[in-house]
Structure formats: structure tokens, C-alpha cells
Enzyme design. Structure first.
Site, PDB file in Angstrom:
ATOM      1  CB  CYS A  10     -13.337  -3.870   2.677  1.00 22.70           C
ATOM      2  SG  CYS A  10     -12.456  -2.334   2.446  1.00 22.70           S
ATOM      3  N   GLY A  38     -14.035  -4.461   8.969  1.00 23.45           N
ATOM      4  CA  GLY A  38     -14.059  -3.036   8.693  1.00 23.45           C
ATOM      5  C   GLY A  38     -15.062  -2.334   9.573  1.00 23.45           C
ATOM      6  CG  ASN A 112     -11.416  -7.488   1.019  1.00 29.16           C
ATOM      7  OD1 ASN A 112     -11.311  -8.676   1.288  1.00 29.16           O
ATOM      8  ND2 ASN A 112     -10.650  -6.586   1.589  1.00 29.16           N
ATOM      9  N   GLY A 113      -9.633  -5.325  -0.952  1.00 29.63           N
ATOM     10  CA  GLY A 113      -8.286  -5.565  -1.468  1.00 29.63           C
ATOM     11  C   GLY A 113      -7.546  -4.270  -1.678  1.00 29.63           C
ATOM     12  CE1 TYR A 253      -6.179  -8.792  14.809  1.00 28.75           C
ATOM     13  CE2 TYR A 253      -6.345  -8.020  12.542  1.00 28.75           C
ATOM     14  CZ  TYR A 253      -6.565  -7.833  13.889  1.00 28.75           C
ATOM     15  OH  TYR A 253      -7.179  -6.698  14.314  1.00 28.75           O
TER      16      TYR A 253
END
Ligand code: AMP
Length: 466
Positions: A10, A38, A112-113, A253
Site C-alpha cells: 500500500c 495500490g 502499509n506492510g 520495482y
């Protein structure tokens, strides 16, 4: 189903500014610049007059929000979230920020994670009567916070972050404050920015700071909690005992090239990786092309180092999402064709070096090699600016289980045969670490070498290796 473990990858953003009464619009703009992190759902929560107002929906930021919705989200603290998950539990109930009401207090959390002990904690909490309405790790964090709330919000968060394990970059609205927390290994990025009006911003990537008009101040440290209110920012280093393990795949990436993460420019690291790749895997060729977008910087680096001209050989359709998100192999293969088309005049009759940032299942490379040959390339040399991905990630990057990772159990020669290239070369892990200018101990390279920064519980691990 592609992957039986449900994960979140995210982007988060939070702004605090007493000078502004309507930060939601700014947050929405910032979220658009985090959209690559996301594309499944988007949400914003804002704090106004002691209450939290929020809106979240499935879809891209621009489709989820309009002027009317943003007007309703006025406030001088605002947090936002974009979410990307694998298949399965793709539902608005799992969208974030998660907003809860506890003892009259409104709390909003954006995460996020990926936690590796969330299921265990969830089971325990459920046994003692907690009720869960979503299947996201964030709700586990919220419940733990609520359980510890009698300690006061600060200690409640601190106790919570000591109990959870894994990757987390959190932005939270609680008691009229904006709070940011980064996990002790610093697996996922989180940085701090300053607005010209003195307001402060927390976000996953610095590209969002550029959009909201903030200057990058610094990264949130590993194991640090920051509390922002009208008095400025307080920093608490709650755990400095863990080794740094920043995710190397952010540079490979995931992140945008115009972001600076943990003081390293993503674009520069990719170019550097391209140069090192040219040194490690030279080849005689006529042209270097990139798989857009994440292969572009490395391809330029490869061309500069090798002296082989850089050309545009693949055109990307910008209106479809990342191929990985597709639910089955057939659709994924179709999507590669839809996403990338060969510019024939660039490659016809040429010995082509094609650079991509990674090979995961091998779907993209195989299709690209095939398309380049059909377009008349006389030779196709695949060069990859990450090392060979052999292990799944448990910390928030969507990599499939080992059976589906083409390189897990195969030699480079076998992978070369599968994708149909004349030659194949990956950058070494040492080279990749050099490209981000970090010593091995600073980065998580587990997707390449299986060396995870913490013990992964068997039940989590088993799911991913099946
Ligand atoms: P594959 O086709 O499965 O080998 O995937 C490789 C392609 O997907 C490359 O072009 C990458 O740019 C991209 N990619 C790599 N990792 C991810 C990820 N975690 N999520 C989405 N796309 C990815």
C-alpha cells in the site's frame, strides 16, 4: 487462487496543518502520486472538531473521490491510503484508513506492510471477546490499541508496536494528533516532509511530498514513532535493537523513480544497477531497450556503460494496471500483450538487449522475447536489474509461492530456455546492494537469498511454500 496468503502492498499519506481547514484535497492529490503502490481501493479520513470523517471505496483515487466527497472530508489533519492486494478478499470492508470509535475517541489508521503474527494475535483477541469486521492486519493493530488504551494513546501505540511483528509503516489520527510509526527493521518506507505553512507530512514515498508541496525533511527512523500536533513533532525511538532491513524491492520495482527512500534516489539506484549489470553480463548487441516503466533507468545505465545505443523498443499502454494483479495465468498472459507492444522499426534485424527489473513467474519475459523475435529481432538477450527472485516475501511485496516463482528451483540456463532468450543475465545480489549504496546488513534481500530479517512462523511460512 494465485496466492493463498492475503497481503497488502500500500501507500500511506498523512498531513497535519493548522493553517489549512481542508487537507483532504491535498491528500487526494498525494494519493494519486502513490497510486502505483495500490490500485484496488482508496480512502481518506480527516479530523474536524474532535471527530473523524472518512470515505473509502474500491477503485482508483480519481474514481473514488469527487469535489463533493472531498468537501465533506474537511479537516486540519487528514490521512489517506491506497491499497493493492492479491486475490480473494478484495472488498471495500478491507479498504483503509480503518476508522474505529473507542471510548468516545475516533481513531483512523492507515497501514502499509504485512504482519507475520497477525493471525495469532487475532485468535487470542477473539478468544477474549474482540470482534473483527475485516480480514486486514490493520484491524489487529486497532484492536490491540483499544485493548491498551487505558495506558493513554501514546503508551497504547507503543505497547501495540512491541506486540506486532513484521513490516509496518503506519499513519494514525488519534486525539487530534497525527502519528507515524515505522517498524524496527524499517522494512517499508515512511518519510517526513514540511509544508511552506509549517505543516508536516508523513508518507510512503517522497514523490507524494513533491505533489502536496512539501520539502523532504528526513525518513522516519527504524523503530521510531513521531507525534505531530500544534506544538510540532515529538520523536520516540521505541526500538533501536533491530538491524536495519530496508526492502530492496522498493528500489528494484515498487517505488517511483522520482522518489528518494532512506536517502537513496530510486532512479539513480536503478541506473547504477544497469551499469553494474552491463559490467557483470556484457554482450555484443546493436540496441538496448527497456521494459517500461520500471526497466527504463536500468536500461539507460546499461546503455551508458556498454556503449550500445538505447532505443525505445516497447510501448506501454498506460491505461491498464500492473500485470501481476491479474487473477489467473491466462488473463495475465493476455494482459502482457495488452500492456506492451513492440516498436518494430527499433528491433527489426537487430541484436537486442532487453532490460526488465525482475523476473517473477516469467510470464512477462517469455511474452516479450517472443514478441521481439516475431518483430524481427535477430537475437534477444535478456538482462535483469534485480537478482533472481527465489523466495516469497512475507513483508508486504506480492511475490507468489516458491512453486510459482520461475527461478526458485531452476538454473539460469533452464529459465533462459523457458523464456526463449539467447542469453540471460541477472545482476548479482552484491551488485544490487552496491547500486543502492548499502551494506548487506542494511537491506532485506530475502526474496533473493531467503535470509529473512526475522523468524517467519511456520504457519505463515508453510502457506507460501506449498
Ligand atoms: P512475471 O511476468 O511474473 O515474471 O513478473 C515480472 C514483471 O512483473 C516485471 O516486468 C516486473 O516489472 C513486474 N513485477 C515484479 N514484481 C512485481 C510485484 N510485486 N507486483 C507487480 N508486478 C511486479
Amino acid at each position: 487462487m494465485i496466492c493463498d496468503k492475503f497481503k497488502d502492498e500500500c501507500g500511506v499519506l498523512g498531513i497535519y496543518s493548522t493553517a489549512s481547514k481542508n487537507l483532504a484535497r491535498r491528500v487526494a492529490f498525494g494519493l494519486i502520486s502513490l497510486q502505483h503502490r495500490g490500485q484496488e481501493s482508496a480512502g481518506i479520513a480527516s479530523y474536524r472538531d474532535g471527530k473523524v470523517y472518512h470515505y473509502k471505496e474500491m477503485g482508483l483515487v480519481q474514481d473514488v473521490f469527487n469535489n463533493e466527497i472531498l468537501e465533506g472530508l474537511k479537516g486540519h489533519i487528514s490521512v489517506g491510503h491506497v491499497r493493492y492486494s492479491t486475490t480473494g478478499e478484495s472488498h471495500v470492508s478491507n479498504a483503509q484508513p480503518l476508522v474505529i470509535k473507542y471510548r468516545g475517541e475516533n481513531i483512523a489508521l492507515a497501514h502499509n506492510g504485512n504482519l507475520i503474527n497477525a493471525d495469532k494475535i487475532r485468535d487470542k483477541l477473539e478468544e477474549s471477546g474482540s470482534i473483527f469486521q475485516t480480514s486486514i492486519d490493520t484491524e489487529v493493530i486497532a484492536n490491540l490499541m483499544a485493548k491498551n488504551y487505558s495506558l493513554g494513546f501514546k503508551d497504547a501505540i507503543l505497547k501495540t508496536v512491541h506486540e506486532i511483528k513484521g513490516a509496518f509503516a503506519l499513519v494514525i489520527i488519534c486525539e487530534g494528533k497525527l502519528i507515524g510509526v515505522r517498524d524496527p527493521n524499517g522494512l517499508r518506507p515512511l518519510c517526513i516532509g514540511k509544508l511552506p505553512d509549517g505543516g508536516l507530512v508523513l508518507t510512503s514515498e517522497s514523490c507524494a511530498l513533491d505533489v502536496v508541496g512539501a520539502e523532504l525533511v528526513r525518513d522516519v527512523k527504524n523503530g521510531e514513532m513521531v507525534i505531530i500536533d500544534e506544538n510540532g513533532m515529538e520523536s520516540i525511538l521505541y526500538d533501536d535493537t533491530q538491524p536495519a532491513a530496508h526492502c530492496i524491492f522498493e528500489y528494484v520495482y515498487f517505488a517511483r523513480p522520482d522518489s528518494v527512500i532512506d536517502t537513496v534516489s530510486v532512479s539513480s539506484s536503478r541506473r547504477w544497477a544497469g551499469k553494474l549489470l552491463a559490467k557483470e553480463h556484457p554482450v555484443e548487441a546493436d540496441i538496448v531497450i527497456a521494459v517500461p516503466d520500471s526497466g527504463i533507468d536500468a536500461a539507460i545505465g546499461y546503455a551508458q556503460e556498454s556503449g550500445i545505443p538505447y532505443g525505445i523498443g516497447l510501448i506501454k499502454n498506460k491505461y491498464i494496471g500492473r500485470t501481476f494483479i491479474q487473477p489467473d495465468q491466462e488473463t495475465r498472459e493476455l494482459a502482457v500483450r495488452l500492456k506492451l507492444n513492440v516498436l518494430k522499426e527499433t528491433v527489426k534485424g537487430k541484436r537486442v538487449v532487453v532490460i526488465d527489473d525482475s523476473i517473477v513467474r516469467g510470464t512477462t519475459s517469455k511474452k516479450i522475447v517472443d514478441a521481439l523475435r516475431k518483430a524481427g529481432a535477430s537475437e534477444v538477450h535478456m538482462r535483469v536489474s534485480s537478482s533472481s527472485v527465489k523466495y516469497p516475501c512475507f513483508f508486504g511485496i506480492d511475490t507468489p509461492n516458491r512453486q510459482q516463482l520461475v527461478s526458485s528451483f531452476k538454473s539460469n540456463d533452464e529459465v533462459k530456455e523457458i523464456i526463449g532468450a539467447d542469453t540471460l543475465g541477472y545482476i548479482s545480489v552484491e551488485g544490487l546492494l552496491e547500486s543502492v549504496g548499502k551494506a548487506n546488513c542494511d537491506m532485506c534481500t530475502a526474496c533473493f537469498d531467503g535470509d529473512y530479517p526475522m523468524d517467519v512462523p511456520e504457519e505463515v511460512n508453510k502457506n507460501m511454500f506449498d
